[in-house]
Scaffold this motif. Structure first.
Motif, PDB file in Angstrom:
ATOM      1  N   PRO A 125     -12.572  11.255 -12.210  1.00  0.00           N
ATOM      2  CA  PRO A 125     -11.934  12.663 -11.831  1.00  0.00           C
ATOM      3  C   PRO A 125     -10.258  12.398 -13.148  1.00  0.00           C
ATOM      4  CG  PRO A 125     -11.439  11.254 -10.345  1.00  0.00           C
ATOM      5  CD  PRO A 125     -12.879  10.737 -10.610  1.00  0.00           C
ATOM      6  N   MET A 126     -10.364  11.444 -13.266  1.00  0.00           N
ATOM      7  CA  MET A 126      -9.268  11.346 -14.545  1.00  0.00           C
ATOM      8  C   MET A 126      -9.842  11.991 -15.761  1.00  0.00           C
ATOM      9  SD  MET A 126      -6.870   8.057 -14.906  1.00  0.00           S
ATOM     10  CE  MET A 126      -4.761   8.213 -15.439  1.00  0.00           C
ATOM     11  N   LEU A 127     -10.888  10.741 -16.281  1.00  0.00           N
ATOM     12  CA  LEU A 127     -11.709  12.528 -17.406  1.00  0.00           C
ATOM     13  C   LEU A 127     -11.795  13.310 -17.193  1.00  0.00           C
ATOM     14  CD1 LEU A 127     -13.416   8.379 -18.282  1.00  0.00           C
ATOM     15  CD2 LEU A 127     -12.135   9.410 -19.300  1.00  0.00           C
ATOM     16  N   LEU A 128     -12.519  13.480 -16.044  1.00  0.00           N
ATOM     17  CA  LEU A 128     -12.959  14.874 -16.070  1.00  0.00           C
ATOM     18  C   LEU A 128     -12.212  16.118 -16.187  1.00  0.00           C
ATOM     19  CD1 LEU A 128     -15.281  15.012 -13.226  1.00  0.00           C
ATOM     20  CD2 LEU A 128     -15.765  15.134 -15.840  1.00  0.00           C
ATOM     21  N   SER A 129     -10.219  15.254 -15.452  1.00  0.00           N
ATOM     22  CA  SER A 129      -9.041  16.447 -16.139  1.00  0.00           C
ATOM     23  C   SER A 129      -8.781  16.918 -17.176  1.00  0.00           C
ATOM     24  CB  SER A 129      -8.057  16.295 -13.987  1.00  0.00           C
ATOM     25  OG  SER A 129      -7.934  15.007 -14.979  1.00  0.00           O
ATOM     26  N   LEU A 130      -8.671  15.623 -17.830  1.00  0.00           N
ATOM     27  CA  LEU A 130      -8.081  15.124 -19.212  1.00  0.00           C
ATOM     28  C   LEU A 130      -9.782  16.199 -20.116  1.00  0.00           C
ATOM     29  CD1 LEU A 130      -7.291  12.022 -19.313  1.00  0.00           C
ATOM     30  CD2 LEU A 130      -5.295  13.982 -18.583  1.00  0.00           C
ATOM     31  N   LEU A 131     -10.464  16.217 -19.748  1.00  0.00           N
ATOM     32  CA  LEU A 131     -11.555  16.572 -20.636  1.00  0.00           C
ATOM     33  C   LEU A 131     -11.394  18.546 -20.011  1.00  0.00           C
ATOM     34  CD1 LEU A 131     -14.348  16.256 -21.825  1.00  0.00           C
ATOM     35  CD2 LEU A 131     -15.999  16.280 -20.151  1.00  0.00           C
TER      36      LEU A 131
END
Lengths: 148, 370, 326
Positions: free
Chosen positions: C157-163
C-alpha cells in the motif's frame, strides 16, 4: 465482518479512532494531576497508621503504660517486647523496656485497640528506609523521650 | 489449529513468566506452541505461596486480621469482611447497623478501586498505555478516602469481628459523595477512549469464550460467570450484611467472551456507586462496634461464610475445636477457579489472544498462591 | 584530476558527518518529545529533573547507554548479534542523501530519489530479522518474524499510494515533486493516498498501534529483548530516524515539502517549513501511539489486504485515468 457492511465498519471504526484522539488531546491540555514527590509532599491524614509510638497522657505528661503486656500478647507477629520493674514507693510496675521489631509488624492495629490505658498510638512516619534490619528495631521509650 | 494439524516436531515450549509483563505478578505459564498458536497453556502456581491457611491455624483468631488483606491486595476489604463475618457467625455476634452500612460503603468503594485497577491493567495488556493512568487517577481518590478512614492505602485491616475499628465522619461522607459525582463524569470519557475504540473491540470481541457449562465445571464465579450469562452474585444468591436493603442490578453478559467480562465489570462500577449512594442516604446512627469479649473462645463446630469479592465468590471455612486458635481454616479464592479455566479456554489461541483472555479473567496472583 | 575530486570528497565527508550527527540529534529531540507528550497526555509532567524541563535528560540517557555493558547471550550467534545494531543504522542514514530540506539544501537530487529511499528503507527489516534470529531467544524470534511479515505486506500500500503522486508529477525526483506542488499541496488532491501512506508508514516504522514486533505485553520487548546498552540504543536511533524518513517523504510528497508562506529568512525559511511539517507529523504519530491499543496480527494483515490495498489500487486507477483524460 458479517454483521456490518464493509463501508459501515470503516466509517464506525474510523470515527471511534478520531474520538479517541480527541480524548487524549483534551487530556493533554488539562493540568497535571501527579505530585513531584521529593519536591512536593502530600499531607498525610492524621488517621494514618504508621508503626506504633508510646504517647503521653495530655494531663499528667507521663506515659500511662502499666506494663500489663496486653499489646505484646495481642500482636499476631510477636513484634512487641514489654518489660517493667517494681520500684519502691510506687504503685504498680514502671516501664523499662518497650521494643518494637518493625520488620515483623504488619500494621494491623490490634495492639492499640487492646491497650486498656491508651498508652500507644500510631505514628505518622511513612517514608522510612534503612540499610540494616537493626534500624527497624525501635526503642519506643527513647523515641518518646526524644520527642520531649 | 488442532493438535492433529501440528506435528510434534513443530511444537516448542515458551515460558511465559514468572517474570513477564502480562502475567501480573509471579504467575508462570508454560505454553506449548505451534508457531504463534498456543496449544496447551499450563499455569504453574506457588511462587507467592505464604501458607496463609496454616498461619490462621497457628495463632489466636484475631491474629489473622492482617493476613486477610494480604491475599488479594486489590480488594482487601472483601477479605476483611469475609473473615470478620465468619467469626461473627460462629460466635453469634450481632453487628450494629451503622457498622454494617460502613462495611458496605467501604467494600463497594474497594470493589470500584479493584475494577479500576483491572481496567487499566487489561488495556495495558492490550498495548494501550494511557487508560491505566486515567483510571489510577480515579483510584487514587478512593485510596485517599479509604486511607483517611482505615489508616492504610492498600492492605486494609479495618473490619473487626463485631464491627469496624473506626467510625466514619461527615468528611468521609462528603468526600465519598464528591467521588461518586466525579467518577460518573469520568465514565463517558473512558467509554469514548476505550469502550468504543474499534481496535479494542476487535481485540476482545469473541476472544476467550467461556460458556455456562465451563463456569460450572471449573467453579468460575464473579464477573467471569456473569459475563457468561450466569446471574450469580453472592450479594443476591446468599445475601449477607445489609445488601438485601439496597436496590442494585447484576449485570450479565451474553456470549461469555472477553468483551462481555469487560462490560460486566464496567457496569458493576456504576452499580457499586448506586449502592454507596443509597447507603450514604440511609446511614443510621449508633455504635460501630458490638460488645465482644476480649478473649473469645470459638465454640466447637464448623462454619463457612461467603462474600462477593471483586473477582468472585470468596469463602472462608473454619473448623473450631473450642479453643481460641482455629483447628482448620480453608479459604476458597475466586481467582484460583477462574485461572483453572485457562488451559481449556486458550487451547488453539493466538499468543496475543491469550494475553487478552488472561487479562479479562482479572487474576490476582497472591490470592491464588495464598 | 585531484583538484576536481577534492571538493566532491569534502562534500561527501561533510554530508556524512552532518547526517550521522542529525540522526543522533533527531533521536534526542524525538525521545524528548515522545516522553514529554506522552506524559502530558497521561497528565504527568514527564521529564523535569535534568536541565530546565528536563531537556538534557536524553543527553544523560545517551551517556548512560554508551557506558553500559552490552550483554551477549552465551548461546547466541555472537557475530550476527553484534552486527545487527550496526546494520540497522545503515539503511536509515542513506535516505538522507536525497531528502530535499529546502530549495538548495539537498545532498544529491537523484532522478530516482523516491525509488532509492524505498529500496534502502526496505532493508531495515533485514536487520530486525538478523537481530531476532541471532539472539537465540524465542520472544526475539517472534518479534523478528512478525516484523518481516508486517513490513513486507505494508510496503505494497505504501508503494501504491506514492505511485499516485508519481503518476501526477511524472517524476521520481523529490525536488521535482516539490516543484510540482507550487499551487496546491497534494494531500488535498490525493487524500486517500495520503491517509494510506500515513497508516502504512506507521506500520513500516513498527509504531503503535502496529508495534507487534516489539509488543511489550506479549513478547516482552520483541526483537531487541536481549540487547542492552549501545546495541539497544542503536535500534532506538534507527527507529526514530525511520520515523523521520517516513514523515519527510510524507511532507515532500503530500505537504508541499519545504514550501510555505515566505518567512523573512531568505532561503532558510524553506528549511524551517520543512522541519515544522516533519515534526508536526511525528508528533501526530506519537499522539496516535499513546491513544490506541495494539492490533492483533491477523487483524493487521486483514486491514492491509482488505482495506488499504484495494483503496490504494482504486486510487491509482482513478488517478491514472484522470491524468490521461485531463
Amino acid at each position: 465482518m458479517s454483521k456490518k457492511g464493509y463501508f459501515t465498519e470503516l466509517y464506525v471504526g474510523g470515527k471511534s479512532l478520531l474520538v479517541g484522539l480527541g480524548v487524549t488531546f483534551k487530556a493533554c491540555l488539562q493540568p497535571i494531576v501527579t505530585v513531584q514527590y521529593p519536591r512536593e509532599k502530600l499531607d498525610i491524614t492524621p488517621n494514618y497508621r504508621g508503626h506504633i509510638e508510646l504517647r503521653r497522657d495530655p494531663e499528667s505528661g507521663e506515659c500511662p503504660c502499666i506494663v500489663c503486656g496486653m499489646c505484646a500478647r495481642a500482636c499476631p507477629s510477636g513484634c512487641i517486647t514489654v518489660e517493667g520493674e517494681k520500684k519502691e514507693g510506687e504503685k504498680g510496675k514502671t516501664l523499662t523496656v518497650f521494643a518494637l521489631d518493625f520488620t515483623r509488624c504488619s500494621l494491623c492495629g490490634t495492639c492499640v485497640e487492646t491497650c486498656p490505658k491508651g498508652a500507644i498510638d500510631f505514628s505518622q512516619d511513612y517514608n522510612i528506609a534503612g540499610f540494616t534490619r537493626e534500624e527497624f528495631h525501635y526503642d519506643l521509650i527513647r523515641r518518646l523521650e526524644e520527642r520531649g | 489449529m488442532s493438535e492433529a494439524q501440528a506435528p510434534l516436531h513443530h511444537r516448542f515450549h515458551l515460558n511465559m513468566g514468572p517474570q513477564h509483563p502480562s502475567t501480573h505478578g509471579v504467575l508462570r505459564v508454560i505454553l506449548e506452541m505451534d508457531g504463534e498458536y498456543v496449544l496447551n497453556p499450563q499455569p504453574v502456581l506457588g511462587y507467592g505461596h505464604r501458607m496463609q491457611e496454616k498461619m490462621a491455624e497457628a495463632r489466636a483468631w484475631p491474629g489473622f486480621y492482617p493476613n486477610t488483606a494480604r491475599m488479594d491486595y486489590a480488594g482487601a476489604l472483601h477479605y476483611n469482611h469475609g473473615y470478620c463475618a465468619l467469626i461473627e457467625r460462629l460466635a453469634g455476634i450481632e453487628v450494629p447497623p451503622r457498622a454494617e452500612y460502613i462495611r458496605v460503603i467501604t467494600s463497594e468503594l474497594n470493589r470500584i478501586a479493584s475494577h479500576l485497577l483491572w481496567y487499566g491493567a487489561l488495556l495495558l495488556d492490550l498495548g494501550a498505555f494511557t487508560p491505566i493512568l486515567y483510571t489510577f487517577d480515579d483510584r487514587e481518590q478512593i485510596l485517599d478516602i479509604l486511607e483517611d478512614i482505615t489508616g492504610s492505602r492498600l492492605t486494609y485491616c479495618y473490619f473487626r469481628a463485631g464491627g469496624v475499628s473506626r467510625d466514619i465522619d461527615d468528611k468521609f461522607v462528603e468526600r465519598t459523595r464528591a467521588f461518586i459525582t466525579r467518577l460518573r463524569s469520568r465514565f463517558p470519557m473512558l467509554e469514548k477512549l476505550v469502550n468504543g475504540n474499534v481496535i479494542f473491540l476487535k481485540r476482545v470481541e469473541g476472544v476467550g469464550i467461556i460458556d455456562k457449562d465451563m463456569c460450572q465445571r471449573y467453579g468460575a464465579t464473579g464477573p467471569v460467570a456473569r459475563g457468561a450469562g450466569v446471574p450469580y452474585d453472592v450479594r443476591r444468591a446468599e445475601p449477607y450484611s445489609v445488601y438485601p436493603e439496597f436496590d442494585f442490578e447484576i449485570p450479565v453478559g451474553e456470549n461469555g467472551d472477553s468483551l462481555d467480562r469487560f462490560l460486566v465489570r464496567f457496569k458493576e462500577m456504576e452499580q457499586s456507586l448506586r449502592i454507596i449512594e443509597q447507603a450514604l442516604d440511609r446511614l443510621p446512627d449508633g455504635p460501630v462496634m458490638a460488645k465482644v469479649p476480649k478473649k473469645l473462645k470459638l465454640s466447637p463446630g464448623d462454619v463457612s461464610f461467603a462474600v462477593e469479592a471483586a473477582r468472585g465468590e470468596l469463602t472462608y471455612y473454619l473448623i473450631s475445636d473450642g479453643t481460641e486458635v482455629p483447628y482448620r481454616m480453608r479459604i476458597r479464592v475466586p481467582s484460583y477457579s477462574n485461572l483453572s479455566v485457562l488451559p481449556e479456554l486458550c487451547h488453539g489461541m493466538l499468543l496475543s489472544d491469550l494475553v487478552a483472555a488472561m487479562g479479562s479473567l482479572d487474576l490476582v496472583i497472591p490470592e491464588i498462591d495464598r | 584530476m585531484m583538484e576536481s575530486l577534492m571538493p566532491e570528497l569534502i562534500r561527501m565527508v561533510v554530508a556524512a558527518v552532518l547526517v550521522v550527527a542529525f540522526v543522533f540529534l533527531n533521536a534526542m529531540i524525538m525521545g524528548y518529545l515522545e516522553r514529554k507528550l506522552s506524559a502530558h497526555i497521561q497528565r504527568r509532567p514527564g521529564l523535569m529533573e535534568v536541565g530546565p524541563h528536563g531537556i538534557l535528560q536524553l543527553l544523560i540517557d545517551g551517556l548512560k547507554l554508551i557506558g553500559k555493558q552490552l550483554v551477549i547471550p552465551e548461546k547466541s550467534d555472537h557475530f550476527l548479534f553484534r552486527l545487527a545494531p550496526v546494520l540497522s543504522f545503515a539503511p536509515v542514514v542513506l535516505p538522507f542523501i536525497v531528502i530535499p530540506f529546502s530549495r538548495k539544501l539537498v545532498i544529491r537530487d537523484l532522478d530516482v530519489g523516491l525509488i532509492f529511499i524505498l529500496a534502502i528503507s526496505s532493508l531495515n527489516v533485514l536487520t530486525i530479522l538478523v537481530a531476532g534470529w541471532s539472539s537465540n531467544n524465542k520472544y526475539s524470534l517472534f518479534g523478528a518474524v512478525r516484523s518481516v511479515a508486517q513490513n513486507i505486506s505494508y510496503e505494497i500500500p505504501m508503494l501504491l499510494s506514492l505511485l499516485a503522486v508519481v503518476l501526477m508529477t511524472g517524476t521520481f525526483s523529490l525536488q521535482g515533486i516539490v516543484a510540482a506542488q507550487g499551487k496546491i499541496w497534494f494531500f488535498l488532491i490525493q487524500p486517500i493516498a495520503f491517509i494510506t501512506y500515513i497508516i502504512a508508514g506507521v506500520a513500516e516504522t513498527n509504531r503503535a498501534p502496529f508495534d507487534l514486533p516489539e509488543a511489550e505485553s506479549e513478547l516482552t520487548a520483541g526483537y531487541h529483548t536481549e540487547y542492552s546498552g549501545m546495541g539497544f540504543s542503536l535500534f532506538m536511533l534507527a527507529e526514530y530516524a525511520n520515523m523521520f524518513i517516513v514523515c519527510s517523504i510524507a511532507t515532500t510528497l503530500f505537504l508541499g515539502g519545504w514550501r510555505g508562506i515566505p518567512l523573512p529568512f531568505g532561503d532558510y525559511s524553506g528549511i524551517i517549513w520543512f522541519f515544522l511539517k516533519v515534526y508536526g507529523l511525528m508528533v501526530f504519530l506519537v499522539w496516535i501511539r499513546w491513544t490506541y491499543p495494539r492490533t492483533r496480527f491477523d487483524q493487521l494483515m486483514n486491514f492491509c489486504w482488505k482495506y488499504l490495498i484495494p483503496f490504494a489500487l482504486v486510487n491509482v486507477l482513478v488517478t491514472a485515468v484522470l491524468v490521461k483524460v485531463l
